[in-house]
Each structure stands twice: as structure tokens, then as C-alpha cells.
Design a protein around this motif. Structure first.
Motif, PDB file in Angstrom:
ATOM      1  N   MET A 195       0.844  -1.190   0.000  1.00 51.19           N
ATOM      2  CA  MET A 195       0.000   0.000   0.000  1.00 51.19           C
ATOM      3  C   MET A 195       0.885   1.248   0.000  1.00 51.19           C
ATOM      4  N   ALA A 196       0.643   2.134  -0.930  1.00 53.68           N
ATOM      5  CA  ALA A 196       1.437   3.362  -1.029  1.00 53.68           C
ATOM      6  C   ALA A 196       1.156   4.277   0.151  1.00 53.68           C
ATOM      7  N   LYS A 197       2.207   4.834   0.700  1.00 55.31           N
ATOM      8  CA  LYS A 197       2.093   5.756   1.821  1.00 55.31           C
ATOM      9  C   LYS A 197       2.177   7.200   1.345  1.00 55.31           C
ATOM     10  N   VAL A 198       2.880   7.393   0.234  1.00 55.94           N
ATOM     11  CA  VAL A 198       3.136   8.731  -0.283  1.00 55.94           C
ATOM     12  C   VAL A 198       2.635   8.770  -1.723  1.00 55.94           C
ATOM     13  N   ASP A 199       2.018   9.883  -2.103  1.00 51.38           N
ATOM     14  CA  ASP A 199       1.643  10.050  -3.507  1.00 51.38           C
ATOM     15  C   ASP A 199       2.041  11.447  -3.971  1.00 51.38           C
ATOM     16  N   LYS A 200       1.964  11.666  -5.268  1.00 54.07           N
ATOM     17  CA  LYS A 200       2.484  12.913  -5.819  1.00 54.07           C
ATOM     18  C   LYS A 200       1.627  14.132  -5.483  1.00 54.07           C
ATOM     19  N   ASP A 201       0.459  13.926  -4.903  1.00 56.99           N
ATOM     20  CA  ASP A 201      -0.400  15.041  -4.519  1.00 56.99           C
ATOM     21  C   ASP A 201      -0.164  15.508  -3.081  1.00 56.99           C
ATOM     22  N   MET A 202       0.728  14.834  -2.369  1.00 56.20           N
ATOM     23  CA  MET A 202       1.033  15.220  -0.985  1.00 56.20           C
ATOM     24  C   MET A 202       1.925  16.452  -0.969  1.00 56.20           C
ATOM     25  N   ASN A 203       1.669  17.334  -0.021  1.00 57.30           N
ATOM     26  CA  ASN A 203       2.510  18.506   0.200  1.00 57.30           C
ATOM     27  C   ASN A 203       3.908  18.048   0.599  1.00 57.30           C
ATOM     28  N   ILE A 204       4.933  18.658   0.045  1.00 59.11           N
ATOM     29  CA  ILE A 204       6.316  18.235   0.303  1.00 59.11           C
ATOM     30  C   ILE A 204       6.641  18.280   1.792  1.00 59.11           C
ATOM     31  N   MET A 205       6.390  19.414   2.427  1.00 61.92           N
ATOM     32  CA  MET A 205       6.760  19.575   3.831  1.00 61.92           C
ATOM     33  C   MET A 205       6.010  18.590   4.729  1.00 61.92           C
ATOM     34  N   GLU A 206       4.721  18.410   4.495  1.00 63.93           N
ATOM     35  CA  GLU A 206       3.937  17.465   5.294  1.00 63.93           C
ATOM     36  C   GLU A 206       4.451  16.039   5.119  1.00 63.93           C
ATOM     37  N   ALA A 207       4.779  15.674   3.890  1.00 63.62           N
ATOM     38  CA  ALA A 207       5.270  14.324   3.619  1.00 63.62           C
ATOM     39  C   ALA A 207       6.605  14.078   4.324  1.00 63.62           C
ATOM     40  N   VAL A 208       7.491  15.064   4.272  1.00 65.82           N
ATOM     41  CA  VAL A 208       8.804  14.923   4.907  1.00 65.82           C
ATOM     42  C   VAL A 208       8.675  14.893   6.429  1.00 65.82           C
ATOM     43  N   GLU A 209       7.770  15.672   6.963  1.00 63.90           N
ATOM     44  CA  GLU A 209       7.553  15.645   8.415  1.00 63.90           C
ATOM     45  C   GLU A 209       7.024  14.285   8.860  1.00 63.90           C
ATOM     46  N   GLU A 217       7.669   6.047  -6.180  1.00 58.73           N
ATOM     47  CA  GLU A 217       7.676   4.587  -6.066  1.00 58.73           C
ATOM     48  C   GLU A 217       8.862   4.135  -5.207  1.00 58.73           C
ATOM     49  N   GLU A 218      10.020   4.744  -5.425  1.00 59.49           N
ATOM     50  CA  GLU A 218      11.203   4.410  -4.618  1.00 59.49           C
ATOM     51  C   GLU A 218      10.969   4.732  -3.143  1.00 59.49           C
ATOM     52  N   VAL A 219      10.398   5.892  -2.871  1.00 58.12           N
ATOM     53  CA  VAL A 219      10.101   6.289  -1.491  1.00 58.12           C
ATOM     54  C   VAL A 219       9.177   5.266  -0.841  1.00 58.12           C
ATOM     55  N   ASN A 220       8.128   4.871  -1.544  1.00 57.61           N
ATOM     56  CA  ASN A 220       7.170   3.914  -0.983  1.00 57.61           C
ATOM     57  C   ASN A 220       7.809   2.549  -0.747  1.00 57.61           C
ATOM     58  N   MET A 221       8.730   2.138  -1.612  1.00 57.13           N
ATOM     59  CA  MET A 221       9.428   0.856  -1.401  1.00 57.13           C
ATOM     60  C   MET A 221      10.286   0.933  -0.131  1.00 57.13           C
ATOM     61  N   ILE A 222      10.969   2.042   0.064  1.00 55.26           N
ATOM     62  CA  ILE A 222      11.787   2.220   1.271  1.00 55.26           C
ATOM     63  C   ILE A 222      10.913   2.208   2.520  1.00 55.26           C
ATOM     64  N   LEU A 223       9.789   2.905   2.471  1.00 54.53           N
ATOM     65  CA  LEU A 223       8.886   2.948   3.623  1.00 54.53           C
ATOM     66  C   LEU A 223       8.334   1.560   3.936  1.00 54.53           C
ATOM     67  N   GLU A 224       8.032   0.797   2.891  1.00 56.46           N
ATOM     68  CA  GLU A 224       7.525  -0.558   3.085  1.00 56.46           C
ATOM     69  C   GLU A 224       8.579  -1.452   3.750  1.00 56.46           C
ATOM     70  N   LYS A 225       9.830  -1.313   3.314  1.00 55.94           N
ATOM     71  CA  LYS A 225      10.925  -2.106   3.898  1.00 55.94           C
ATOM     72  C   LYS A 225      11.141  -1.731   5.355  1.00 55.94           C
ATOM     73  N   GLN A 226      11.002  -0.444   5.691  1.00 60.12           N
ATOM     74  CA  GLN A 226      11.188  -0.001   7.069  1.00 60.12           C
ATOM     75  C   GLN A 226      10.144  -0.606   7.997  1.00 60.12           C
ATOM     76  N   GLU A 227       8.932  -0.799   7.481  1.00 57.20           N
ATOM     77  CA  GLU A 227       7.872  -1.374   8.297  1.00 57.20           C
ATOM     78  C   GLU A 227       8.082  -2.859   8.523  1.00 57.20           C
ATOM     79  N   GLY A 228       8.646  -3.521   7.507  1.00 56.31           N
ATOM     80  CA  GLY A 228       8.800  -4.977   7.517  1.00 56.31           C
ATOM     81  C   GLY A 228       9.719  -5.436   8.538  1.00 56.31           C
TER      82      GLY A 228
END
Length: 69
Positions: free
Chosen positions: A1-15, A58-69
Motif C-alpha cells: 500500500m502506497a504511503k506517499v503520492d504525488k499530490d502530498m505537500n512536500i513539507m507534510e510528507a517529509v515531516e 515509487e522508490e520512497v514507498n518501497m523504502i517505507l515498506e521495507k522499514q515497516e517490515g
């Protein structure tokens, strides 16, 4: 499941997911330190630098998925 998408605000996503800053920096994007980051989406910021937002997000979401695993 994607955590980040291209419509997210940059600052909010990074926070929410600080690892995003490292990925953006690797692509030469200093979005985190840019004043525009509070008003621009990830898709807009990445595309403004001539890069494909879908690939980087897509790369960001793959990294986030690995961090959860």
C-alpha cells in the motif's frame, strides 16, 4: 500500500516520513530546505526539476515498506 503520492505537500510528507528528504537529496532535490516546499506537492516539486515523480515516489514507498517490515 502506497504511503506517499504525488499530490502530498512536500513539507507534510517529509515531516511524516523523514526518509523522504534523503531520497530527494540523492536526486539533487533540495526541496526540504526550499521555501516553496510548504506550498508545493511532491509531484510538482519533482517535475519542476525535470524528473519523473512516479519513479521517485515509487522508490520512497518501497523504502517505507521495507522499514515497516
Amino acid at each position: 500500500m502506497a504511503k506517499v503520492d504525488k499530490d502530498m505537500n512536500i513539507m507534510e510528507a517529509v515531516e511524516r516520513y523523514p526518509i523522504i528528504a534523503q531520497v530527494l537529496m540523492r536526486y539533487g532535490l533540495g526541496c526540504v530546505g526550499c521555501i516553496i516546499s510548504s506550498a508545493e506537492t511532491l509531484g510538482e516539486g519533482i517535475a519542476a526539476h525535470g524528473l519523473n515523480p512516479d519513479i521517485i515516489i515509487e522508490e520512497v514507498n518501497m523504502i517505507l515498506e521495507k522499514q515497516e517490515g
